[in-house]
Every structure is written in C-alpha cells, then in structure tokens.
Design a protein around this motif. Structure first.
Motif, short mmCIF file in Angstrom:
data_model
loop_
_atom_site.label_atom_id
_atom_site.label_comp_id
_atom_site.label_asym_id
_atom_site.label_seq_id
_atom_site.Cartn_x
_atom_site.Cartn_y
_atom_site.Cartn_z
N ARG A 133 0.86 -1.17 0.00
CA ARG A 133 0.00 0.00 0.00
C ARG A 133 0.91 1.23 0.00
O ARG A 133 1.78 1.39 0.85
N LEU A 134 0.71 2.11 -0.98
CA LEU A 134 1.56 3.29 -1.11
C LEU A 134 0.68 4.53 -1.12
O LEU A 134 -0.24 4.64 -1.94
N ARG A 135 0.98 5.46 -0.20
CA ARG A 135 0.20 6.68 -0.10
C ARG A 135 1.11 7.85 0.26
O ARG A 135 2.23 7.67 0.74
N GLU A 136 0.59 9.03 0.03
CA GLU A 136 1.33 10.25 0.38
C GLU A 136 1.03 10.60 1.83
O GLU A 136 -0.10 10.48 2.30
N GLU A 137 2.06 11.07 2.53
CA GLU A 137 1.94 11.42 3.94
C GLU A 137 2.54 12.80 4.19
O GLU A 137 3.63 13.10 3.68
N LEU A 138 1.84 13.62 4.90
CA LEU A 138 2.30 14.93 5.36
C LEU A 138 2.24 16.00 4.28
O LEU A 138 1.70 17.08 4.50
N SER A 139 2.79 15.72 3.08
CA SER A 139 2.86 16.76 2.05
C SER A 139 1.51 17.03 1.38
O SER A 139 1.19 18.17 1.04
N GLU A 140 0.72 16.01 1.14
CA GLU A 140 -0.65 16.15 0.61
C GLU A 140 -0.71 16.96 -0.68
O GLU A 140 -1.56 17.83 -0.87
N THR A 141 0.20 16.69 -1.63
CA THR A 141 0.17 17.38 -2.91
C THR A 141 -0.78 16.72 -3.90
O THR A 141 -1.27 17.36 -4.83
N GLY A 142 -1.01 15.40 -3.71
CA GLY A 142 -1.83 14.66 -4.66
C GLY A 142 -1.15 14.48 -6.01
O GLY A 142 -1.81 14.21 -7.02
N ASP A 143 0.18 14.60 -6.03
CA ASP A 143 0.91 14.62 -7.31
C ASP A 143 2.22 13.84 -7.21
O ASP A 143 3.27 14.31 -7.61
N ILE A 144 2.15 12.61 -6.68
CA ILE A 144 3.38 11.84 -6.50
C ILE A 144 3.62 10.81 -7.60
O ILE A 144 4.67 10.17 -7.64
N TYR A 145 2.66 10.64 -8.52
CA TYR A 145 2.75 9.55 -9.50
C TYR A 145 4.07 9.56 -10.26
O TYR A 145 4.76 8.53 -10.34
N HIS A 146 4.46 10.69 -10.85
CA HIS A 146 5.66 10.72 -11.69
C HIS A 146 6.92 10.48 -10.88
O HIS A 146 7.86 9.83 -11.37
N ALA A 147 6.95 10.95 -9.64
CA ALA A 147 8.10 10.69 -8.78
C ALA A 147 8.18 9.20 -8.43
O ALA A 147 9.27 8.61 -8.41
N VAL A 148 7.03 8.58 -8.19
CA VAL A 148 7.01 7.15 -7.91
C VAL A 148 7.57 6.36 -9.08
O VAL A 148 8.40 5.46 -8.92
N VAL A 149 7.13 6.70 -10.29
CA VAL A 149 7.61 6.01 -11.49
C VAL A 149 9.12 6.19 -11.63
O VAL A 149 9.85 5.24 -11.96
N ARG A 150 9.59 7.40 -11.39
CA ARG A 150 11.03 7.67 -11.51
C ARG A 150 11.81 6.82 -10.50
O ARG A 150 12.87 6.25 -10.83
N TYR A 151 11.34 6.74 -9.28
CA TYR A 151 12.02 5.94 -8.26
C TYR A 151 12.03 4.46 -8.64
O TYR A 151 13.02 3.76 -8.42
N ILE A 152 10.93 3.96 -9.21
CA ILE A 152 10.87 2.55 -9.61
C ILE A 152 11.95 2.25 -10.65
O ILE A 152 12.68 1.26 -10.56
N HIS A 153 12.05 3.10 -11.65
CA HIS A 153 13.06 2.90 -12.70
C HIS A 153 14.48 3.02 -12.14
O HIS A 153 15.38 2.31 -12.56
N GLN A 154 14.66 3.91 -11.16
CA GLN A 154 16.01 4.17 -10.64
C GLN A 154 16.46 3.12 -9.63
O GLN A 154 17.64 2.74 -9.60
N TYR A 155 15.55 2.64 -8.81
CA TYR A 155 15.95 1.79 -7.69
C TYR A 155 15.48 0.33 -7.78
O TYR A 155 15.89 -0.49 -6.96
N ALA A 156 14.64 0.04 -8.76
CA ALA A 156 14.15 -1.33 -8.89
C ALA A 156 14.06 -1.67 -10.38
O ALA A 156 15.00 -1.45 -11.12
N SER A 157 12.95 -2.20 -10.79
CA SER A 157 12.75 -2.56 -12.20
C SER A 157 11.27 -2.45 -12.52
O SER A 157 10.41 -2.88 -11.74
#
Length: 306
Positions: A133-157
């Motif tokens: 389960r992945l959710r945003e905490e504290l910042s509440e921007t509602g705009d984390i999708y692209h950052a999540v995708v970038r992290y997946i490509h950078q740190y996993a597969s």
C-alpha cells in the motif's frame, strides 16, 4: 487540557524507558525469534491471492520518533524474511524527493530504500510476492505519481511490478511487487480502495481496546465468509494520544494470537492481517491458515544464522 498534557508527558517517559519484550504475539525487540522467508513456495500457483491469508505490518517503516510515531522494531529486510508480505508505505513529496514519514516523523529512509529492499528480497526468494500500500503522507500534494515512477526505474525494475488492476493468481504474482495504489494517477497496480478494508485506527484510549478488537474480530469473520474474489485487509493497529501504538498492540496482539491458535488446523481465508509489533509466532499462526492440517512450511532459520 492540563490532564492531557500530564498524560502525554507521563506516557512519553514510560515509552522512552520501556524495556523491549518478545512474546509469541508481540515483539518490539530488534530481531524476530525465527524467520520464514519462503513460505509462499508451498502455495498452489492457481490460487488467487484474494484467497491467501497473509501477515502485514502497519506503517512498515515507522521505527523512529516518539512512542506515538513508532509502530515497528524490525527493519524492512527482517520483516520480509520473517514472513510479512503486506507493507504499508507512506511517502512525503518535497523537492521532487519521496522520503518516508509517519506524520511529521522522518524515518531516515526514502522510497528508493524500500524499493531496493523489496527487489533484493524477491531476487533471493522468487517464490514470494510483496503487496505494498503506497500513499502520500504529510505533504498532501496529490501529485506523487511521476516521482514514484522515476524511483521505480532508478531503484528497482519496471518489470518487477504487477501491471494490472486485476487480482492475480499466486503463480502470476511470484517475484512481483503489487502496488496497492492509494494516490491519484495512471494505473501502477491494483487500486487500494478496491480491497475490503477495516482500518478503525482511532482508538480514544486503552479503555477502548475491547471495542477495537470487536471490530477486528468482525472483519476477520467477514473475510472467512465473504466474496472470495475480493482481497480483505484487516488492520489490528490503532493509536491516539491516550493509546500509544505499542501499548495498544500489547493488548490487541494477544487477542489476535488466541483467535488464530484456537482455530489452528483449519483452512480459512482471513485475508491480509496487518499489525503493529507482530511476533514471529503470530506471523506463523497467520500463515498456517493457508494449509490447514496439511504439511506447512517450517520456520527454522534463526536470525543469528544469517
């Protein structure tokens, strides 16, 4: 107001000075009693994951902060090796970075650390899967999708992810990270809100622990008889200024352990059971419902042998 301040200060002193304990139901020590890293190898490939009973942790990475912020004592690696297969991950989005938080409490990690930990585990144990389960905490921007995708490509597969809203079978999900998406954006996995969820986390005080357990019990029973195509998720955790996570877990976890062990030997679909400070025997009691009276995976790897 003075009464609440006095209670807060007293509980904080107790929380900071408490000694770690390891019981069959509750463990706030640094290492599990034993490990069970490949228990899913024994599951049939054609079983839907909606029919799998699995343990999880609430606020998986919440190891630091005040007693009100801390929910676990084992590292992510040890949780996975002990048998946990559902992770509750909260990220703060700031300056294009995703850091791990529980409320205002920074957990000295970022989302890349979580992804690398999961990727390493799945590479070592390809029979397993991890639901997150992945959710945003504290910042509440509602705009984390692209950052999540970038992290997946950078740190996993990208190939490590389950790319469907459909509930997979065990065979389809082996070696995969299934993101339960609790934020806006294009599909990254399954929708978190598509699950049947009981998360009654607001527990006004420890005097309300019995009410919390009644809600947990009711949802576990619902999972047993409910729609087998739905994934059921039950949080046994809760918190408030008068019910620290560890203090509530010390009351709820024994009731859960008794519930599970009283039904040992049965084959039941209980869904995902998510807890604060679960002990290895509690995790194992949960896992065994996938097998009933048949041969079950033996958790025989002491942590000291790693």
């Amino acid at each position: 107001m003075e009464q609440h301040v006095s209670f807060f200060l007293t509980e904080r002193l107790i929380g900071l000075s408490r000694e770690a304990i390891q019981r069959p139901d509750y463990d706030d020590t640094a290492t599990p009693e034993f490990l069970n890293p490949s228990w899913m190898a024994h599951l049939p490939d054609n079983r839907s994951i909606s029919e799998v009973t699995m343990p999880g942790t609430h606020n998986t990475m919440a190891l630091y902060g005040s007693p009100l912020a801390e929910c676990q004592s084992w590292t992510l690696s040890l949780q996975l090796q002990a048998g946990v297969r559902f992770l509750d991950i909260r990220v703060r989005y700031k300056n294009n970075n995703l850091t791990i938080h529980h409320g205002i409490s920074y957990q000295y990690a970022h989302f890349g650390d979580v992804l690398q930990g999961v990727a390493n585990f799945l590479q070592q144990h390809p029979s397993e899967m991890v639901l997150m389960r992945l959710r945003e905490e504290l910042s509440e921007t509602g705009d984390i999708y692209h950052a999540v995708v970038r992290y997946i490509h950078q740190y996993a597969s990208w190939d490590m992810l389950w790319h469907s809203r459909r509930v997979p079978t065990v065979g389809e999900a082996r070696g995969k990270l299934i993101i339960l998406q609790d934020f806006p954006g294009p599909a990254l996995g399954m929708y978190y809100r598509s699950l049947d969820i009981a998360d009654d986390w607001k527990v006004p005080s420890l005097d309300h622990a019995a009410e919390k357990w009644t809600k947990v019990y009711s949802h576990l029973e619902k999972a047993t008889k409910g729609d087998k195509t739905l994934v059921f998720l039950t949080y046994t955790s809760g918190a408030s200024i008068q019910a620290w996570p560890y203090a509530l877990a010390r009351r709820i976890n024994p009731l859960l352990y008794d519930y599970l062990t009283a039904r040992a030997g049965q084959t039941r679909r209980l869904g995902i059971i998510t807890s604060d400070y679960p002990a290895a025997p509690l995790l194992n009691a949960t896992i065994h419902f996938n097998y009933g009276g048949s041969t079950t995976p033996t958790p025989s790897t002491p942590v000291t042998h790693l």
